[in-house]
Design an enzyme around this catalytic site. Structure first.
Site, PDB file in Angstrom:
ATOM      1  N   GLU A 116       9.019   5.085   2.428  1.00  0.00           N
ATOM      2  CA  GLU A 116       8.233   4.154   1.598  1.00  0.00           C
ATOM      3  C   GLU A 116       8.344   2.743   2.142  1.00  0.00           C
ATOM      4  OE1 GLU A 116       7.713   1.237  -1.813  1.00  0.00           O
ATOM      5  OE2 GLU A 116       9.363   1.552  -0.423  1.00  0.00           O
TER       6      GLU A 116
ATOM      7  N   ASP B 286       9.897   2.850  -9.342  1.00  0.00           N
ATOM      8  CA  ASP B 286      10.410   2.131  -8.182  1.00  0.00           C
ATOM      9  C   ASP B 286      11.087   0.851  -8.658  1.00  0.00           C
ATOM     10  OD1 ASP B 286      10.919   1.001  -5.741  1.00  0.00           O
ATOM     11  OD2 ASP B 286       8.866   1.096  -5.001  1.00  0.00           O
TER      12      ASP B 286
END
Length: 515
Positions: A326, A355
């Site tokens: 990511e 997140d």
């Protein structure tokens, strides 16, 4: 959470604030759908168990050069740990491998002004910067000082912006804005410059030290700096600087996603809920908040989802996903979505993304599905946002919308038209006085002062944030998995239609409805 790839990407947008109003007590989703009681799951997902996972991730980082970055041993060990925990909980686990362009600093970047006055300047190398030690003359490239509207500065966005570099070493000085950092860097290299500096654009929220990713490798050292330092360099005719970067770049490094499904059949198998968090850290630190916090919450929800036997009542399948790379540009989630067939993509009902949900100076940010503070998500995202805001309202906790700005793994899903939503407690952005009043904490300080640094360790977690946002994450999974009506009331409408058909048949009019 990854650094911004595009120079038009601002720090997290908070926009207008939502103050929770009194609502019915308990964990009930107030929408068109019949309320779903998720208290069994939220009670089972405890802060203590999430902290156990975070401590294990810290141990893994300690044993692997202080990080858990994709393409390095710490990530592989993290993926092994998560996969083993999921298998113990009864899941069928798949490791989806892919290759990517890997980059990391081998030594801290350096930027010094040499003439007319010697001084050190705070800096950082961009991801995918080339290595080099260059001393050369500064050449300003299309700068706008003072800055105009955010994102409008096209400095370095065209090769034609650059005057000839000449025979002596030359350093291009560019400003954030309009096009992505990689375009600016590649144009500087193509124009013959030996190094490049990109400084922040200058508006509120765009003044601090600039860091980010170029998206793909370039052959010259490229570093960032603050708006003030960039302006100071630009205002000195003929200034010379030293730019140093030492990086490792590998175009074919392997990493993986960890994907977990429960074996067996589930009702409405064409309505898959994908619940995700990125598993990787940056190479600079262990990533315990970014994104050990999201990983710990999703892993604990997955474990308790089976342990409480709620999975047996599921109305639609839940797939738990832990994304790799990511921090290099959402590459794991991108690979996953890109490799779905059209039929598989059509079966994804929703994506939930978590997140950074343990930031020390946290806020309760909910992704802005309905577009009240910016661009709306794909159809269905507004209903997902409402699941979260209703939950927090029921607990008299304020929230604020945060924009779908492409900084986390929901990005590839919304690009494919899949509804998405999730939670975020803040990164390098600065908490406002209004937010401090609503959420507590300290105004004028970053939500996470250790964002993308070595100090993002086990001490960098706010347990109150983990408690509140972890419970809300569990609630959202419970609502989407267990609701018989779903987000849109589809099953309820189908049931109502069946009743109408039966009633019509009883009246002797059934034949009229079959033609």
């Amino acid at each position: 959470m990854r650094r911004a790839l595009y120079s038009t990407a601002a720090v997290i947008l908070t926009g207008s604030l939502f103050v929770a109003a009194p609502a019915d007590a308990g964990n009930r989703h107030q929408s068109k759908a019949k309320p779903v009681n998720t208290s069994k799951l939220t009670k089972a997902v405890t802060v203590n168990n999430q902290l156990k996972t975070l401590r294990q991730l810290q141990v893994i980082a300690n044993r692997n050069d202080g990080n858990r970055a994709s393409g390095l041993p710490g990530y592989d060990a993290s993926a092994d740990y998560v996969a083993s925990q999921l298998k113990k909980a009864g899941y069928k686990v798949k490791r989806q491998t892919f290759t990517f362009a890997f980059s990391r600093d081998l030594a801290p970047a350096e930027l010094q002004q040499v003439t007319p006055t010697a001084r050190d300047i705070e800096t950082a190398a961009f991801d995918y910067s080339g290595s080099g030690d260059v001393t050369g003359t500064i050449t300003p490239i299309g700068l706008v000082i003072p800055p105009g509207e955010a994102g409008s500065t096209a400095s370095g966005c065209e090769v034609a912006d650059f005057p000839p570099a000449g025979a002596e070493p030359a350093v291009a000085l560019m400003q954030r804005g309009f096009c992505n950092f990689g375009v600016k860097a590649a144009n500087a290299e193509a124009a013959g410059y030996d190094a490049a500096i990109i400084f922040n654009e200058g508006q509120d929220g765009r003044q601090e030290l600039l860091t980010g990713t170029l998206g793909e490798p370039v052959g010259i050292p490229v570093v960032g700096t603050s708006y003030d330092d960039g302006v100071a360099l630009a205002e000195q005719d003929g200034a010379t600087v030293r730019v140093f970067a030492s990086t490792e770049v590998d175009l074919n490094r392997e990493t993986s996603n960890v994907i977990a499904d429960l074996p067996g059949k589930t009702k409405n198998s064409d309505q898959v809920v994908v619940v995700g968090a990125h598993l990787d850290s940056v190479a600079e630190g262990p990533g315990i908040n970014d994104n050990g916090s999201g990983t710990a919450a999703v892993l604990e929800i997955a474990k308790q989802y089976t342990k409480t036997k709620l999975a047996k009542k599921a109305q639609r399948p839940v797939r738990f996903a832990f994304w790799g790379a990511e921090e290099k540009g959402l590459l794991g989630a991108e690979h996953y979505v890109a490799n779905l067939t059209d039929a598989q993509r059509a079966k994804i009902y929703a994506n939930l993304n978590f997140d950074m949900i343990g930031s020390p100076n946290f806020a309760r940010f909910v992704y802005d599905g309905d577009g009240s503070d910016g661009d709306a998500g794909p159809a269905g995202s507004a209903e997902i946002e409402k699941v979260f805001t209703d939950y927090f309202a029921g607990r008299r906790l304020a929230t604020a919308p945060t924009a779908f700005d492409g900084r986390s793994d929901y990005g590839p899903f919304i690009a494919a038209g899949i509804p998405a939503g999730g939670l975020f407690s803040g990164a390098e952005g600065i908490k406002t006085p209004e937010e401090a009043t609503l959420f507590g904490g300290t105004a004028g300080v970053a939500y996470d002062v250790c964002y993308h640094q070595a100090c993002d360790d086990i001490t960098n977690i706010n347990t109150r944030a983990l408690d509140q946002l972890g419970d809300a994450a569990a609630h959202s999974v419970g609502v989407l998995a267990l609701s018989k009506q779903g987000l849109y009331g589809d099953q309820r409408r189908a049931k109502a239609s069946a009743k109408k058909l039966a009633a019509a048949a009883a009246r002797g009019n059934g034949h009229a409805l079959t033609h």
